[in-house]
Design an enzyme around this catalytic site. Structure first.
Site, PDB file in Angstrom:
ATOM      1  N   ASN A 168       0.829  -1.209   0.000  1.00 30.68           N
ATOM      2  CA  ASN A 168       0.000   0.000   0.000  1.00 30.68           C
ATOM      3  C   ASN A 168       0.868   1.266   0.000  1.00 30.68           C
ATOM      4  O   ASN A 168       1.964   1.297   0.563  1.00 30.68           O
ATOM      5  CB  ASN A 168      -1.024   0.001   1.138  1.00 30.68           C
ATOM      6  CG  ASN A 168      -0.465  -0.288   2.512  1.00 30.68           C
ATOM      7  OD1 ASN A 168       0.569  -0.915   2.657  1.00 30.68           O
ATOM      8  ND2 ASN A 168      -1.153   0.184   3.536  1.00 30.68           N
TER       9      ASN A 168
ATOM     10  N   GLU B 111       0.264   5.186   0.831  1.00 32.70           N
ATOM     11  CA  GLU B 111      -0.677   6.195   1.335  1.00 32.70           C
ATOM     12  C   GLU B 111      -0.255   7.586   0.874  1.00 32.70           C
ATOM     13  O   GLU B 111       0.809   7.774   0.271  1.00 32.70           O
ATOM     14  CB  GLU B 111      -0.765   6.090   2.864  1.00 32.70           C
ATOM     15  CG  GLU B 111      -1.338   4.734   3.270  1.00 32.70           C
ATOM     16  CD  GLU B 111      -1.655   4.614   4.751  1.00 32.70           C
ATOM     17  OE1 GLU B 111      -1.213   5.464   5.550  1.00 32.70           O
ATOM     18  OE2 GLU B 111      -2.353   3.640   5.103  1.00 32.70           O
TER      19      GLU B 111
ATOM     20  N   CYS C 232      -4.217   0.751  -2.436  1.00 34.04           N
ATOM     21  CA  CYS C 232      -4.125  -0.541  -1.748  1.00 34.04           C
ATOM     22  C   CYS C 232      -3.044  -1.420  -2.380  1.00 34.04           C
ATOM     23  O   CYS C 232      -2.741  -1.293  -3.578  1.00 34.04           O
ATOM     24  CB  CYS C 232      -5.452  -1.287  -1.842  1.00 34.04           C
ATOM     25  SG  CYS C 232      -6.754  -0.589  -0.832  1.00 34.04           S
TER      26      CYS C 232
ATOM     27  N   GLU D 216      -3.145  -4.566  -3.205  1.00 28.90           N
ATOM     28  CA  GLU D 216      -3.626  -5.427  -4.294  1.00 28.90           C
ATOM     29  C   GLU D 216      -3.672  -4.666  -5.607  1.00 28.90           C
ATOM     30  O   GLU D 216      -3.299  -5.173  -6.671  1.00 28.90           O
ATOM     31  CB  GLU D 216      -5.040  -5.960  -3.992  1.00 28.90           C
ATOM     32  CG  GLU D 216      -5.182  -6.728  -2.705  1.00 28.90           C
ATOM     33  CD  GLU D 216      -5.585  -5.831  -1.532  1.00 28.90           C
ATOM     34  OE1 GLU D 216      -4.939  -4.787  -1.327  1.00 28.90           O
ATOM     35  OE2 GLU D 216      -6.538  -6.183  -0.826  1.00 28.90           O
TER      36      GLU D 216
ATOM     37  N   CYS E 256     -10.707  -3.242  -4.411  1.00 29.23           N
ATOM     38  CA  CYS E 256      -9.708  -4.196  -4.917  1.00 29.23           C
ATOM     39  C   CYS E 256     -10.366  -5.433  -5.505  1.00 29.23           C
ATOM     40  O   CYS E 256      -9.865  -6.014  -6.473  1.00 29.23           O
ATOM     41  CB  CYS E 256      -8.729  -4.573  -3.807  1.00 29.23           C
ATOM     42  SG  CYS E 256      -7.596  -3.226  -3.421  1.00 29.23           S
TER      43      CYS E 256
HETATM   44  N1  THU Z   1      -5.465  -1.534   2.406  1.00 31.21           N
HETATM   45  C1  THU Z   1      -4.934  -2.326   1.416  1.00 31.21           C
HETATM   46  O1  THU Z   1      -3.799  -2.129   0.983  1.00 31.21           O
HETATM   47  N2  THU Z   1      -5.707  -3.328   0.913  1.00 31.21           N
HETATM   48  C2  THU Z   1      -6.977  -3.611   1.333  1.00 31.21           C
HETATM   49  O2  THU Z   1      -7.624  -4.486   0.755  1.00 31.21           O
HETATM   50  C3  THU Z   1      -7.536  -2.908   2.478  1.00 31.21           C
HETATM   51  C4  THU Z   1      -6.795  -1.729   2.949  1.00 31.21           C
HETATM   52  C5  THU Z   1      -4.655  -0.440   2.917  1.00 31.21           C
HETATM   53  C6  THU Z   1      -5.157   0.935   2.583  1.00 31.21           C
HETATM   54  C7  THU Z   1      -4.569   1.790   3.686  1.00 31.21           C
HETATM   55  O3  THU Z   1      -3.263   2.168   3.308  1.00 31.21           O
HETATM   56  C8  THU Z   1      -4.481   0.820   4.870  1.00 31.21           C
HETATM   57  O4  THU Z   1      -4.619  -0.488   4.334  1.00 31.21           O
HETATM   58  C9  THU Z   1      -5.567   1.039   5.925  1.00 31.21           C
HETATM   59  O5  THU Z   1      -6.821   1.063   5.343  1.00 31.21           O
END
Ligand code: THU
Length: 148
Positions: free
Chosen positions: A43, A45, A54, A56, A100
């Site tokens: 991920n 941010e 995300c 995925e 995702c």
């Molecule tokens: N996140 C993912 O990378 N994949 C998911 O399927 C759910 C959430 C990440 C997004 C954010 O950076 C952190 O998890 C908290 O939501």
């Protein structure tokens, strides 16, 4: 090691590169391609929180950038909260968010196959196995937009 064990290990390794200073929740994903190759993502941010990507989606986009979107057969996802030192912890399986699932559906329909989805924690042996069609039933995809 089975392909699925390799995938979980690759997702755990990818999670180390998560850029998650706001949620402190590190996620790693690893997609398996039809020829056995693995492509990973973590991920990413953003200070404008809603722009965060995300793990995925990053992994699928990376496979697509290699011309391999239709070759994805499976994905593993792991995640956990980071401590003050940046190390992630957690044994609860992480399941893909709704967006995702839709991103994965594009690859699945393009390749004409259902996807295996393995969900784990950043550590531990608790791993769930799902099919994309169970996590995203009655999906909307490329076929709805007419013949390609
Ligand atoms: N996140 C993912 O990378 N994949 C998911 O399927 C759910 C959430 C990440 C997004 C954010 O950076 C952190 O998890 C908290 O939501």
């Amino acid at each position: 090691m089975t392909d699925q064990d390799r995938l979980i290990a690759a997702a755990r390794s990818a999670a180390k590169n998560a850029y998650a200073p706001y949620s402190r929740f590190a996620v790693g994903a690893a997609v398996l391609l039809a020829d056995g190759a693995i492509v990973t993502g973590a991920n990413v941010e953003n200070a404008s929180y809603g722009l965060s990507l995300c793990a995925e989606t990053v992994a699928v986009a990376t496979a697509s950038a290699q011309g391999r979107l239709a070759d994805i057969v499976a994905i593993s996802i792991v995640g956990g909260l980071m401590d003050a030192d940046g190390a992630a912890h957690g044994t609860d399986p992480i399941r893909p968010c709704g967006r995702c699932r839709q991103v994965l559906n594009e690859a699945a329909q393009l390749g004409g196959r259902d996807l295996d989805i393995r969900c784990g924690g950043i550590t531990g042996d608790q791993v769930e196995e799902h099919r994309l069609s169970d996590l995203l039933p009655h999906s909307f995809g490329p076929a709805n937009l007419g013949p390609s």
